[in-house]
Design an enzyme around this catalytic site. Structure first.
Site, PDB file in Angstrom:
ATOM      1  N   GLY A   1       0.798  -1.236   0.000  1.00 28.91           N
ATOM      2  CA  GLY A   1       0.000   0.000   0.000  1.00 28.91           C
ATOM      3  C   GLY A   1       0.824   1.276   0.000  1.00 28.91           C
ATOM      4  O   GLY A   1       0.330   2.317   0.416  1.00 28.91           O
ATOM      5  N   SER A   2       2.084   1.198  -0.501  1.00 27.45           N
ATOM      6  CA  SER A   2       2.878   2.438  -0.475  1.00 27.45           C
ATOM      7  C   SER A   2       2.267   3.492  -1.403  1.00 27.45           C
ATOM      8  O   SER A   2       2.277   4.684  -1.093  1.00 27.45           O
ATOM      9  CB  SER A   2       4.334   2.159  -0.857  1.00 27.45           C
ATOM     10  OG  SER A   2       4.428   1.801  -2.212  1.00 27.45           O
ATOM     11  N   ASN A   3       1.696   3.062  -2.516  1.00 27.33           N
ATOM     12  CA  ASN A   3       1.028   4.036  -3.400  1.00 27.33           C
ATOM     13  C   ASN A   3      -0.207   4.613  -2.724  1.00 27.33           C
ATOM     14  O   ASN A   3      -0.445   5.824  -2.789  1.00 27.33           O
ATOM     15  CB  ASN A   3       0.640   3.379  -4.724  1.00 27.33           C
ATOM     16  CG  ASN A   3       1.809   3.325  -5.680  1.00 27.33           C
ATOM     17  OD1 ASN A   3       2.220   4.338  -6.232  1.00 27.33           O
ATOM     18  ND2 ASN A   3       2.380   2.133  -5.847  1.00 27.33           N
TER      19      ASN A   3
ATOM     20  N   LEU B   1      -4.798  -6.979  -7.183  1.00 28.34           N
ATOM     21  CA  LEU B   1      -4.440  -8.141  -7.992  1.00 28.34           C
ATOM     22  C   LEU B   1      -5.624  -8.848  -8.649  1.00 28.34           C
ATOM     23  O   LEU B   1      -5.421  -9.742  -9.457  1.00 28.34           O
ATOM     24  CB  LEU B   1      -3.635  -9.136  -7.153  1.00 28.34           C
ATOM     25  CG  LEU B   1      -2.322  -8.564  -6.600  1.00 28.34           C
ATOM     26  CD1 LEU B   1      -1.493  -9.662  -5.952  1.00 28.34           C
ATOM     27  CD2 LEU B   1      -1.508  -7.877  -7.694  1.00 28.34           C
TER      28      LEU B   1
ATOM     29  N   ASN C   1      -5.599   2.582 -13.352  1.00 29.29           N
ATOM     30  CA  ASN C   1      -4.674   1.623 -12.747  1.00 29.29           C
ATOM     31  C   ASN C   1      -3.241   2.098 -12.979  1.00 29.29           C
ATOM     32  O   ASN C   1      -2.981   2.857 -13.915  1.00 29.29           O
ATOM     33  CB  ASN C   1      -4.870   0.255 -13.414  1.00 29.29           C
ATOM     34  CG  ASN C   1      -3.921  -0.797 -12.857  1.00 29.29           C
ATOM     35  OD1 ASN C   1      -3.678  -0.851 -11.654  1.00 29.29           O
ATOM     36  ND2 ASN C   1      -3.371  -1.632 -13.731  1.00 29.29           N
TER      37      ASN C   1
ATOM     38  N   HIS D   1       0.589   0.474 -13.588  1.00 31.83           N
ATOM     39  CA  HIS D   1       1.285  -0.778 -13.872  1.00 31.83           C
ATOM     40  C   HIS D   1       2.795  -0.499 -13.867  1.00 31.83           C
ATOM     41  O   HIS D   1       3.240   0.501 -14.435  1.00 31.83           O
ATOM     42  CB  HIS D   1       0.847  -1.324 -15.240  1.00 31.83           C
ATOM     43  CG  HIS D   1       1.422  -2.676 -15.521  1.00 31.83           C
ATOM     44  ND1 HIS D   1       0.933  -3.822 -14.929  1.00 31.83           N
ATOM     45  CD2 HIS D   1       2.472  -3.056 -16.298  1.00 31.83           C
ATOM     46  CE1 HIS D   1       1.660  -4.855 -15.344  1.00 31.83           C
ATOM     47  NE2 HIS D   1       2.594  -4.421 -16.166  1.00 31.83           N
TER      48      HIS D   1
ATOM     49  N   ASP E   1      -4.582  -5.007 -17.924  1.00 36.94           N
ATOM     50  CA  ASP E   1      -3.557  -4.028 -18.317  1.00 36.94           C
ATOM     51  C   ASP E   1      -3.742  -3.544 -19.751  1.00 36.94           C
ATOM     52  O   ASP E   1      -2.770  -3.446 -20.512  1.00 36.94           O
ATOM     53  CB  ASP E   1      -2.146  -4.651 -18.166  1.00 36.94           C
ATOM     54  CG  ASP E   1      -1.885  -5.130 -16.751  1.00 36.94           C
ATOM     55  OD1 ASP E   1      -2.358  -4.469 -15.805  1.00 36.94           O
ATOM     56  OD2 ASP E   1      -1.228  -6.176 -16.592  1.00 36.94           O
TER      57      ASP E   1
ATOM     58  N   GLU F   1       6.383   5.903  -9.294  1.00 30.25           N
ATOM     59  CA  GLU F   1       4.941   5.824  -9.006  1.00 30.25           C
ATOM     60  C   GLU F   1       4.530   6.865  -7.968  1.00 30.25           C
ATOM     61  O   GLU F   1       3.543   7.580  -8.149  1.00 30.25           O
ATOM     62  CB  GLU F   1       4.587   4.415  -8.495  1.00 30.25           C
ATOM     63  CG  GLU F   1       4.749   3.368  -9.580  1.00 30.25           C
ATOM     64  CD  GLU F   1       4.370   1.967  -9.128  1.00 30.25           C
ATOM     65  OE1 GLU F   1       4.016   1.162  -9.999  1.00 30.25           O
ATOM     66  OE2 GLU F   1       4.441   1.664  -7.924  1.00 30.25           O
TER      67      GLU F   1
HETATM   68  C1  GAR Z   1       3.044  -1.206  -7.603  1.00 30.00           C
HETATM   69  O1  GAR Z   1       4.346  -1.222  -8.081  1.00 30.00           O
HETATM   70  C2  GAR Z   1       2.054  -1.291  -8.737  1.00 30.00           C
HETATM   71  O2  GAR Z   1       2.513  -0.710  -9.910  1.00 30.00           O
HETATM   72  C3  GAR Z   1       1.931  -2.789  -8.916  1.00 30.00           C
HETATM   73  O3  GAR Z   1       1.907  -3.287  -7.603  1.00 30.00           O
HETATM   74  C4  GAR Z   1       2.750  -2.467  -6.787  1.00 30.00           C
HETATM   75  C5  GAR Z   1       2.010  -2.164  -5.506  1.00 30.00           C
HETATM   76  O4  GAR Z   1       2.867  -1.546  -4.595  1.00 30.00           O
HETATM   77  N1  GAR Z   1       0.760  -3.113  -9.654  1.00 30.00           N
HETATM   78  C6  GAR Z   1       0.719  -4.120 -10.517  1.00 30.00           C
HETATM   79  O5  GAR Z   1       1.649  -4.858 -10.718  1.00 30.00           O
HETATM   80  C7  GAR Z   1      -0.601  -4.267 -11.269  1.00 30.00           C
HETATM   81  N2  GAR Z   1      -0.450  -5.137 -12.395  1.00 30.00           N
HETATM   82  P1  GAR Z   1       2.277  -0.853  -3.288  1.00 30.00           P
HETATM   83  O6  GAR Z   1       1.378  -1.861  -2.603  1.00 30.00           O
HETATM   84  O7  GAR Z   1       3.485  -0.542  -2.450  1.00 30.00           O
HETATM   85  O8  GAR Z   1       1.538   0.369  -3.696  1.00 30.00           O
END
Ligand code: GAR
Length: 298
Positions: A122-124, A195, A212, A214, A255, A284
């Site tokens: 969940g850093s984003n 996911l 989204n 990616h 995607d 990101e």
């Molecule tokens: C992120 O890097 C995002 O781009 C990726 O999951 C990570 C989640 O990181 N998403 C995918 O791969 C979708 N196909 P986070 O939980 O630290 O935000």
């Protein structure tokens, strides 16, 4: 002080911090502003009334006092909030109070109420919540996760954002949690490391309102099973010299929806999955919140 009272008091402060989305220092300054603003307001109200010669008409005096104090209060707290550095908070607070009193709700179209879907750390999500903490037009209203152990749940709890754990059967074969989204007045959805594919019903009801992120330059390295470190492994395995991030609208395929934005970074010699993941996360965090604001403002 009685121990229980102290515990209750600390809990109340904690709740206020979460509700107002402020840190401890700001909380102290906000409470001080309320106290000083209230005193200033009372003092000004009495001073004005002293000039009005209404002391003999107790009821009129009282009604007049209430009216004057109600009008003066916002001005007093705003005035005190400036030297204490809390003007932005009180401007927002007074606007909300005014909207409640006047029965005027902010137009739902003018306020974006975002649900963030996330399955992992969940850093984003954390960056997005922080970025819009003080926004008047964009509100992070709900965190949705399919994973009870996801870090994003803790992030939601700490930030005081409501969260919802969803289960597969109801998500795909039931109503896609539409009633819950409606209950929270969600009008925009942000996927941040989620996911599961979204059910068609949700995509239809939120057409061009779901985006989204990616961790690669789509259409390369996308599709079913391509997420997180698996993407970085594939990028390194394919001897790519550059990769990056893609922000795109979500459609019914993995995607696949229209690309809104991409940013690149180099894949250097001896790059590892961890070093690449770090670079990608940095991109990101730098771009996703800003892009969300731009897309919504359009
Ligand atoms: C992120 O890097 C995002 O781009 C990726 O999951 C990570 C989640 O990181 N998403 C995918 O791969 C979708 N196909 P986070 O939980 O630290 O935000």
């Amino acid at each position: 002080m009685n121990h229980n009272i102290l515990v209750d008091f600390c809990q109340m402060l904690k709740k206020l911090k979460a509700r107002w989305k402020v840190n401890s220092i700001n909380l102290v300054l906000i409470i001080t502003t309320f106290a000083m603003g209230g005193s200033l307001c009372g003092y000004l109200g009495r001073t004005i009334l002293a000039l009005s010669n209404l002391e003999n008409y107790k009821l009129v005096w009282f009604v007049f006092y209430i009216i004057i104090v109600t009008l003066l209060w916002p001005l007093s707290v705003l005035a005190i909030s400036i030297p204490l550095g809390q003007f932005a908070f009180f401007k927002r607070y007074i606007l909300k109070v005014w909207q409640k009193l006047s029965g005027k709700k902010k137009n739902d179209l003018a306020v974006a109420r975002i649900a963030i879907f996330a399955s992992g750390a969940g850093s984003n999500a954390a960056q997005i919540i922080n970025h819009f903490g003080n926004s008047e037009n964009i509100n992070i209203s709900l965190i949705i996760s399919n994973n009870p152990n996801a870090g994003v749940i803790e992030i939601a709890k700490k930030a005081g954002v409501p969260y919802l754990l969803i289960e597969k059967e109801r998500f795909f074969n039931g109503n896609g949690y539409l009633p819950e989204l409606q209950q929270h007045h969600i009008n925009f959805i942000v996927l941040a490391g989620f996911l599961w594919k979204l059910p068609t019903s949700l995509i239809k009801t939120h057409y061009k309102k779901i985006i989204n992120i990616h961790p690669a330059l789509l259409p390369k390295f996308g599709g079913k099973g391509m997420y997180g470190n698996r993407v970085h492994e594939a990028v390194i395995g394919a001897n790519e010299t550059e990769t990056g991030i893609t922000i795109h609208y979500v459609d019914e395929l993995y995607d696949h929806g229209d690309i809104i934005f991409q940013a690149k970074c180099q894949v250097v010699e001896n790059e590892t999955v961890d070093t690449l993941a770090e670079k990608i996360h940095a991109l990101e965090h730098a771009y996703y919140p800003k892009l969300i604001a731009e897309i919504i403002q359009k």
